[in-house]
Design a protein around this motif. Sequence first.
Motif, PDB file in Angstrom:
ATOM      1  N   GLU A   1       0.834  -1.208   0.000  1.00  0.00           N
ATOM      2  CA  GLU A   1       0.000   0.000   0.000  1.00  0.00           C
ATOM      3  C   GLU A   1       0.868   1.256   0.000  1.00  0.00           C
ATOM      4  O   GLU A   1       0.523   2.251  -0.651  1.00  0.00           O
ATOM      5  CB  GLU A   1      -0.922  -0.011   1.213  1.00  0.00           C
TER       6      GLU A   1
ATOM      7  N   ARG B   1      -7.451   8.303  -2.031  1.00  0.00           N
ATOM      8  CA  ARG B   1      -8.569   7.957  -2.905  1.00  0.00           C
ATOM      9  C   ARG B   1      -8.073   7.700  -4.323  1.00  0.00           C
ATOM     10  O   ARG B   1      -8.511   6.757  -5.002  1.00  0.00           O
ATOM     11  CB  ARG B   1      -9.588   9.095  -2.892  1.00  0.00           C
TER      12      ARG B   1
ATOM     13  N   LEU C   1      -6.742   3.421  -2.011  1.00  0.00           N
ATOM     14  CA  LEU C   1      -6.388   2.890  -0.696  1.00  0.00           C
ATOM     15  C   LEU C   1      -7.430   3.284   0.339  1.00  0.00           C
ATOM     16  O   LEU C   1      -8.182   4.240   0.157  1.00  0.00           O
ATOM     17  CB  LEU C   1      -5.011   3.428  -0.262  1.00  0.00           C
ATOM     18  N   ARG C   2      -7.453   2.526   1.428  1.00  0.00           N
ATOM     19  CA  ARG C   2      -8.354   2.833   2.537  1.00  0.00           C
ATOM     20  C   ARG C   2      -7.916   4.125   3.222  1.00  0.00           C
ATOM     21  O   ARG C   2      -6.751   4.499   3.167  1.00  0.00           O
ATOM     22  CB  ARG C   2      -8.356   1.673   3.546  1.00  0.00           C
ATOM     23  N   ARG C   3      -8.854   4.750   3.894  1.00  0.00           N
ATOM     24  CA  ARG C   3      -8.560   6.011   4.549  1.00  0.00           C
ATOM     25  C   ARG C   3      -7.914   5.761   5.911  1.00  0.00           C
ATOM     26  O   ARG C   3      -8.432   4.998   6.713  1.00  0.00           O
ATOM     27  CB  ARG C   3      -9.859   6.815   4.723  1.00  0.00           C
ATOM     28  N   ILE C   4      -6.773   6.400   6.164  1.00  0.00           N
ATOM     29  CA  ILE C   4      -6.096   6.300   7.446  1.00  0.00           C
ATOM     30  C   ILE C   4      -5.676   7.703   7.873  1.00  0.00           C
ATOM     31  O   ILE C   4      -5.714   8.648   7.083  1.00  0.00           O
ATOM     32  CB  ILE C   4      -4.840   5.389   7.399  1.00  0.00           C
TER      33      ILE C   4
END
Length: 328
Positions: free
Chosen positions: A189, A319, A323-326
């Motif tokens: 990621e 986005r 990828l997922r939001r962190i």
Amino acid sequence: RWEAAGYVLAPGNTRKRIHVYGTTRKEALAKLTEKIAASNRGVPAPSAQGSVAAHLTYWLEAVAVHQLRENTHTRYTTCINRYLAPGLGKKKLAKLSAKDVRTWLNQLRTTCQCCARGIDTGRDEPRCCTAGSCCSKRLSPLTLAYIHSVLKSALEHAVREEEIPRNVARNVRTGTPRPRRFEPLTTDEARQLLTATRGHRLHALFELALHTGLRKGELLGLRWEDLNLDTGTAAIRCTLQRTAAGGLTTMPTKTRASERRIALPIRCVQSLKLHHEQQQREREAAGTTWLHNGHVFTTAQGRPIDPTNLTRAFITLLRKAGLRRIRL
């Protein structure tokens, strides 16, 4: 009603006459004996006559404001105005007990905040208590622990000023809350994110964040004088924060332990050199409108970058990379 009177130790190593009352002679004598025993142990009688709310206000305005960072003071003020003052403010400071604190914290733990703070009544379309269906929105264990710690700090100052004999909040155990679980980016990621940032004017910042783990404020507070690209090191001395009074402000790190010197990976050194060249081109293009402040990462006009804007840019890049939001 029976009254008993006697002399006990007072603040400033003086003595004063106190009066206690009871429905029987035995009860009044027991109360006086307890206070004299505490006096003999060197515990002065409390001098506080005001309420908990009055002491919290005094502590915020006269003590905490000189000891805390502005953002921390703002969070303390919000905590006191939202929870402590409405819940315990009317009680007398000298009569506040550990039982009062424990009972109030338990009530806070089990009360829906939409109901208690009137959040639902302020909504355009009520969906909780006002609508007849409670959403059971409770405070998290971390928030409860934070409220408890603010109360302990305020009462500790009252003990130091000998207004109360002991800090009753210290006798209340709230338990150690489990911190929120945080899942950082995996190696794959991270590579996806770096690919998405390639060509972005802050590519060097995100690469530095991934390789060194610097905090957001530390990244934005970096100055060119803190970097030695020849030896590949960076001195972390400052942090950039937005405060209510001063706006974007560069200030020392929160603790002395946060000041440190770190080694820069070769990739970061290379990207920082390219970033420096890019910044020089932006400076020439901006001309007299360039605001020189020595920061490594700035806007296209040389101004410091607002941490909120950096977060927005980071979320946009996540986005874009799919990828997922962190948290940054």
